[in-house]
Motif scaffolding. Structure first.
Motif, PDB file in Angstrom:
ATOM      1  N   VAL A 110     -43.314  25.446  -3.260  1.00  0.00           N
ATOM      2  CA  VAL A 110     -42.141  25.357  -2.391  1.00  0.00           C
ATOM      3  C   VAL A 110     -41.736  23.900  -2.179  1.00  0.00           C
ATOM      4  N   LYS A 111     -42.695  23.031  -1.953  1.00  0.00           N
ATOM      5  CA  LYS A 111     -42.386  21.609  -1.754  1.00  0.00           C
ATOM      6  C   LYS A 111     -41.709  21.026  -2.987  1.00  0.00           C
ATOM      7  N   ARG A 112     -42.174  21.428  -4.162  1.00  0.00           N
ATOM      8  CA  ARG A 112     -41.572  20.943  -5.401  1.00  0.00           C
ATOM      9  C   ARG A 112     -40.120  21.423  -5.518  1.00  0.00           C
ATOM     10  N   GLN A 113     -39.875  22.681  -5.145  1.00  0.00           N
ATOM     11  CA  GLN A 113     -38.515  23.220  -5.221  1.00  0.00           C
ATOM     12  C   GLN A 113     -37.597  22.569  -4.190  1.00  0.00           C
ATOM     13  N   VAL A 114     -38.127  22.297  -3.011  1.00  0.00           N
ATOM     14  CA  VAL A 114     -37.327  21.620  -1.990  1.00  0.00           C
ATOM     15  C   VAL A 114     -36.954  20.217  -2.459  1.00  0.00           C
ATOM     16  N   ALA A 115     -37.912  19.497  -3.038  1.00  0.00           N
ATOM     17  CA  ALA A 115     -37.626  18.154  -3.548  1.00  0.00           C
ATOM     18  C   ALA A 115     -36.552  18.202  -4.634  1.00  0.00           C
ATOM     19  N   HIS A 116     -36.644  19.189  -5.532  1.00  0.00           N
ATOM     20  CA  HIS A 116     -35.632  19.325  -6.591  1.00  0.00           C
ATOM     21  C   HIS A 116     -34.269  19.672  -5.995  1.00  0.00           C
ATOM     22  N   ALA A 117     -34.249  20.550  -4.994  1.00  0.00           N
ATOM     23  CA  ALA A 117     -32.981  20.951  -4.370  1.00  0.00           C
ATOM     24  C   ALA A 117     -32.275  19.764  -3.731  1.00  0.00           C
ATOM     25  N   ILE A 118     -33.026  18.921  -3.039  1.00  0.00           N
ATOM     26  CA  ILE A 118     -32.430  17.766  -2.372  1.00  0.00           C
ATOM     27  C   ILE A 118     -31.963  16.726  -3.385  1.00  0.00           C
ATOM     28  N   ALA A 119     -32.733  16.537  -4.453  1.00  0.00           N
ATOM     29  CA  ALA A 119     -32.291  15.627  -5.516  1.00  0.00           C
ATOM     30  C   ALA A 119     -31.017  16.149  -6.158  1.00  0.00           C
ATOM     31  N   CYS A 120     -30.962  17.459  -6.412  1.00  0.00           N
ATOM     32  CA  CYS A 120     -29.770  18.059  -7.014  1.00  0.00           C
ATOM     33  C   CYS A 120     -28.568  17.920  -6.083  1.00  0.00           C
ATOM     34  N   ALA A 121     -28.773  18.106  -4.786  1.00  0.00           N
ATOM     35  CA  ALA A 121     -27.684  17.972  -3.819  1.00  0.00           C
ATOM     36  C   ALA A 121     -27.127  16.552  -3.817  1.00  0.00           C
ATOM     37  N   THR A 122     -28.021  15.576  -3.829  1.00  0.00           N
ATOM     38  CA  THR A 122     -27.598  14.170  -3.844  1.00  0.00           C
ATOM     39  C   THR A 122     -26.807  13.850  -5.103  1.00  0.00           C
ATOM     40  N   LEU A 123     -27.284  14.348  -6.239  1.00  0.00           N
ATOM     41  CA  LEU A 123     -26.596  14.101  -7.507  1.00  0.00           C
ATOM     42  C   LEU A 123     -25.295  14.895  -7.601  1.00  0.00           C
ATOM     43  N   ALA A 124     -25.250  16.086  -6.997  1.00  0.00           N
ATOM     44  CA  ALA A 124     -24.013  16.877  -6.993  1.00  0.00           C
ATOM     45  C   ALA A 124     -22.915  16.142  -6.238  1.00  0.00           C
ATOM     46  N   ARG A 125     -23.268  15.498  -5.154  1.00  0.00           N
ATOM     47  CA  ARG A 125     -22.273  14.711  -4.411  1.00  0.00           C
ATOM     48  C   ARG A 125     -21.794  13.546  -5.267  1.00  0.00           C
ATOM     49  N   HIS A 126     -22.697  12.941  -6.021  1.00  0.00           N
ATOM     50  CA  HIS A 126     -22.318  11.848  -6.914  1.00  0.00           C
ATOM     51  C   HIS A 126     -21.359  12.337  -7.995  1.00  0.00           C
ATOM     52  N   VAL A 127     -21.674  13.485  -8.600  1.00  0.00           N
ATOM     53  CA  VAL A 127     -20.798  14.053  -9.633  1.00  0.00           C
ATOM     54  C   VAL A 127     -19.439  14.408  -9.036  1.00  0.00           C
ATOM     55  N   ALA A 128     -19.447  14.996  -7.849  1.00  0.00           N
ATOM     56  CA  ALA A 128     -18.188  15.376  -7.189  1.00  0.00           C
ATOM     57  C   ALA A 128     -17.311  14.154  -6.951  1.00  0.00           C
ATOM     58  N   GLY A 129     -17.930  13.050  -6.580  1.00  0.00           N
ATOM     59  CA  GLY A 129     -17.162  11.830  -6.338  1.00  0.00           C
ATOM     60  C   GLY A 129     -16.497  11.295  -7.589  1.00  0.00           C
ATOM     61  N   SER A 130     -17.007  11.674  -8.751  1.00  0.00           N
ATOM     62  CA  SER A 130     -16.425  11.221 -10.018  1.00  0.00           C
ATOM     63  C   SER A 130     -15.410  12.210 -10.575  1.00  0.00           C
ATOM     64  N   THR A 131     -15.260  13.363  -9.911  1.00  0.00           N
ATOM     65  CA  THR A 131     -14.370  14.403 -10.431  1.00  0.00           C
ATOM     66  C   THR A 131     -13.335  14.860  -9.396  1.00  0.00           C
ATOM     67  N   MET A 132     -13.148  14.053  -8.345  1.00  0.00           N
ATOM     68  CA  MET A 132     -12.156  14.354  -7.310  1.00  0.00           C
ATOM     69  C   MET A 132     -12.440  15.675  -6.598  1.00  0.00           C
ATOM     70  N   ALA A 133     -13.724  16.036  -6.486  1.00  0.00           N
ATOM     71  CA  ALA A 133     -14.117  17.256  -5.779  1.00  0.00           C
ATOM     72  C   ALA A 133     -14.664  16.889  -4.399  1.00  0.00           C
ATOM     73  N   ASP A 134     -14.849  17.891  -3.555  1.00  0.00           N
ATOM     74  CA  ASP A 134     -15.357  17.688  -2.200  1.00  0.00           C
ATOM     75  C   ASP A 134     -16.858  17.397  -2.260  1.00  0.00           C
ATOM     76  N   GLY A 135     -17.249  16.205  -1.841  1.00  0.00           N
ATOM     77  CA  GLY A 135     -18.648  15.793  -1.924  1.00  0.00           C
ATOM     78  C   GLY A 135     -19.572  16.575  -1.019  1.00  0.00           C
ATOM     79  N   ASP A 136     -19.102  16.913   0.182  1.00  0.00           N
ATOM     80  CA  ASP A 136     -19.949  17.653   1.114  1.00  0.00           C
ATOM     81  C   ASP A 136     -20.175  19.093   0.641  1.00  0.00           C
ATOM     82  N   GLU A 137     -19.131  19.714   0.075  1.00  0.00           N
ATOM     83  CA  GLU A 137     -19.293  21.060  -0.483  1.00  0.00           C
ATOM     84  C   GLU A 137     -20.285  21.033  -1.640  1.00  0.00           C
ATOM     85  N   ALA A 138     -20.141  20.041  -2.507  1.00  0.00           N
ATOM     86  CA  ALA A 138     -21.049  19.924  -3.649  1.00  0.00           C
ATOM     87  C   ALA A 138     -22.481  19.700  -3.182  1.00  0.00           C
TER      88      ALA A 138
END
Length: 276
Positions: A110-138
């Motif tokens: 579970v700890k490993r999955q939580v760490a991956h989820a938070i890393a993915c969330a952080t990177l999703a906001r980064h990707v959203a910022g490069s594609t004119m998408a909503d960063g908080d939703e991402a």
């Protein structure tokens, strides 16, 4: 004094400091100038009630990525330094990690999955910022993209608790690989969450098949791939730059190289959101 005692309950409730000047009476050194000020005060009040959350926010405020010139030691300064949106994301990550409740034989998983989820969330906001998408939703979609795996772990624990035979690790891994996105989408639907949130989660491994929000699903797909790329050996060799989901978002090989160089700083922020 009686009049002032009644009036001053309002700023005190909002967390505003009140000082008394001799010959002039009460004065507010800092006043509310916008809705963002009210949001900040509410966040400060909420964070101050929970020692674990307060410690997490303070630690995040002292991350080098936020370039603190001096050490941040107060909740007020931390919220100002990070900004209300960053603090909201931190609180969302903390709530998610708390909900996951790692324990027993599945704690490491579970700890490993939580760490991956938070890393993915952080990177999703980064990707959203490069594609004119909503960063908080991402960020929210990235945080919850693998929630189906956590539900399956909980279902297995409940099944065993009720006297059922535990499925093997291989059986669980196969079901996770084949069905976790579908399970996550169904869980979001049962919780009554909107289609804009649950569809990208349901289709994050096959974003081009998402019927309504393929672009949001593609952002989570790319963020998920980036998370594996930066945290697992061998993933850097994947031909991500030519992936249809990435090119469909207008992300180039140059963008990927730039993101690769920014990854340590992005993941440093993610690391400080993970519960120890």
């Amino acid at each position: 004094a009686i009049v002032f005692s009644d009036i001053l309950t309002v700023p005190e409730a909002l967390g505003l400091e009140v000082v008394f000047d001799a010959g002039h009476g009460p004065r507010l050194p800092r006043t509310l100038r916008s809705a963002a000020d009210v949001d900040a005060l509410r966040l400060i009040k909420f964070i101050s009630r929970d020692q674990a959350v307060a410690a997490r926010v303070l630690r995040l405020a002292n991350v080098a990525a936020f370039a603190p010139m001096i050490e941040v030691t107060s909740i007020n300064t931390a919220v100002i330094r990070l900004g209300t949106e960053a603090v909201r994301r931190a609180l969302l990550a903390v709530c998610f990690a708390s909900w996951a409740q790692p324990h027993g034989a599945t704690a490491t998983q579970v700890k490993r999955q939580v760490a991956h989820a938070i890393a993915c969330a952080t990177l999703a906001r980064h990707v959203a910022g490069s594609t004119m998408a909503d960063g908080d939703e991402a960020f929210a979609q990235g945080l919850l993209h693998d929630i189906g795996k956590l539900f399956l772990l909980r279902l297995r624990a409940d099944y065993i608790r009720r006297g059922g035979k535990s499925p093997s690790d291989q059986e669980l891994a196969r079901v996770e690989a084949e069905r976790h996105a579908e399970v996550g989408g169904l869980a979001m639907q049962l919780w009554g969450l909107p289609l804009a949130l649950r569809e990208p989660i349901r289709w994050h491994h096959d974003p081009l098949s998402a019927p309504t929000y393929p672009r949001a699903a593609a952002i989570i797909y790319v963020a998920d791939a980036l998370s594996h790329r930066y945290t697992e050996e061998g993933e850097r060799t994947l031909e991500l730059a030519a992936d249809p989901a990435m090119t469909g978002l207008g992300l180039s090989e140059t963008w990927l190289a730039r993101t690769d160089s920014q990854a340590p700083k992005l993941l440093e922020v993610a690391d400080h959101l993970v519960l120890a």
